[in-house]
Design an enzyme around this catalytic site. Sequence first.
Site, mmCIF file in Angstrom:
data_model
loop_
_atom_site.group_PDB
_atom_site.id
_atom_site.type_symbol
_atom_site.label_atom_id
_atom_site.label_comp_id
_atom_site.label_asym_id
_atom_site.label_seq_id
_atom_site.Cartn_x
_atom_site.Cartn_y
_atom_site.Cartn_z
ATOM 1 C CG HIS B 158 -1.930 -0.978 1.387
ATOM 2 N ND1 HIS B 158 -1.992 -2.114 1.123
ATOM 3 C CD2 HIS B 158 -3.461 -0.485 1.067
ATOM 4 C CE1 HIS B 158 -3.302 -2.784 1.347
ATOM 5 N NE2 HIS B 158 -4.050 -1.772 1.173
ATOM 6 C CG ASN B 190 4.470 -3.740 3.013
ATOM 7 O OD1 ASN B 190 4.130 -2.874 3.232
ATOM 8 N ND2 ASN B 190 3.732 -4.775 2.688
#
Lengths: 340, 340
Positions: B158, B190
């Site tokens: 994201h 991440n």
Amino acid sequence: MSKFTLAAVAGASAAVGAATTAAFFGTRKQPEPTQTVTTTATTVGGPSKTTPPLPAPVPVGRVDPKALAAAAPVDPSGLFQYGFPGPVSDLRAVSSLTSSYNRTTRNPNWVAEHITPASVLMREGDRRHSVFEEDMTIPDKFRAKLKDYFRSGYDRGHQVPAADCKWSQEAMNATFALSNMCPQVGEGFNRDYWAHFEDFCRRLTTFYPSVRIVTGPLYLPKKEADGKWKVSYEVIGSPPNVAVPTHFYKIIYAEDGKAGGNVSLGAFVLPNDKISNDKPLKDFEVPVEAVERASGLEFASLLPPARRRQLCKEVSCSIIVKEYADRQKAFAKPGLPSPK
Amino acid sequence: MSKFTLAAVAGASAAVGAATTAAFFGTRKQPEPTQTVTTTATTVGGPSKTTPPLPAPVPVGRVDPKALAAAAPVDPSGLFQYGFPGPVSDLRAVSSLTSSYNRTTRNPNWVAEHITPASVLMREGDRRHSVFEEDMTIPDKFRAKLKDYFRSGYDRGHQVPAADCKWSQEAMNATFALSNMCPQVGEGFNRDYWAHFEDFCRRLTTFYPSVRIVTGPLYLPKKEADGKWKVSYEVIGSPPNVAVPTHFYKIIYAEDGKAGGNVSLGAFVLPNDKISNDKPLKDFEVPVEAVERASGLEFASLLPPARRRQLCKEVSCSIIVKEYADRQKAFAKPGLPSPK
């Protein structure tokens, strides 16, 4: 702050095993507060005279969320009050070309030209009167510079060729802006095969009353030994500034000259490397959509399929080799650009 | 034509020592004439039934240049009758984010969000109810696909974090479009350091009434052993489709909440790789202009220098490490996102 930052970036880059980005980030400074601050990982200065320990931004319950939640909670597009981030294409429309510039690669996205039987036969412009120049309409920090090319080993490769714009000195001069250039391999490519290809495009005007050509760079992946696909390209300049494309494309629109008439399309992708003159031009022909996928652009979205023809089924798509020295000699002379 | 073309491209690529582009160009076909033609380097078919030898486009003197030269000889922008080539940014403005998409890399150029003390405390959305999905507003040939990420070894990372949009299930769902994703290293990045960095951004809302964040990918050059700078990045998918960024940036705008008030800016660039949790966040701080030069974007062109402050001089720019498993456990529970 500049020195600190460069060191920080170098440090950050070390984490990925590369002295990556210090030079790329350049040496320009942001607006700074008037106070000079010694900034290290553990000592930080404040904007005011004394520097009390800075509070960490942990929740302290100062905000009553219920009071605020009644309104629409967020407004992401409010960012635009600080300016639109872009990308901006720096569209340039002059007499000899229309182009779109890429502020990341410092090369054009595409450069469009138009040639006709008349335009290629006119002899008002001479490249000995033209000089390479930076495109001052592009903001300094995104501009390709003459010094980027200096001693880079690459030619300043015209996308719209100077030789297509002999119909006016001003039109030819406009092709010498760096926003119409990409770094191109000189010997064996820009001065040879690519030049023969440009000559092929001009010769199309003996067959079609109107020819449009869109030219631009590509950065294509290749398959590595480990099976992964990788894009890899050099960036010239110090600090590194202008990308060296791996390939170049041309989309050719040969028009029949009738309103709403037929358009014969040809698309070609050539590697930015020495190419033997005995390599057939047709080996580099690709579907238009292949260039679209690779470039992220669209070239004929408004052209109905019924009006489309295939260029290389109507004319012989092949180059005629003329030695570089001969072409140079012939350049300033009036006469036809094509050999017999 | 498709088979022919793929072979041709492979041949062209061989000239630069790479089985480069056949897969990249994909297998889509262009509109074809109804007649099937055997196309080789020496045999070419014409659009009509019989196939006489095709004339090469050499000058044959059919055109009287003087007659045509009286008019303006060329019109480069006439290209637009066939459509504007782009680049098109596929701007997306939804409740939780505003983004610009890059049709070449198949990643966003930037994704902007807005968080407030209220928005980060609301608990209407739960990521267990969200699913990753392709952004169908982007034309198929430029769209990042779910299958591109499948078994790629990279997370669907994201850019605007799901956890910033718990104020509404719909808002959170919107962050799961692939136009809000980039391929990110999962473990160590991440799911770890990058997540701690995102948490730092949320914690800023305890200090500022309004925080804007712009996030996006970078493709930065690094210096090779031979002294040349090279950009090199993987492209995932088969055929290769989505670029794997080398770095990610965040530009943070911490607003004081007053109309025309102060904005505390912070810019960070992190490598898309494992980062040790003991690495100070400030090591990744860079000038805003460094990100502008690297991305080709501008982030504060309309923000007067007098209103600018430096974020990391007002708050401690540092992460708080929380183990991934703990965060996952805590995710669906109401409560503050920040640890004590």
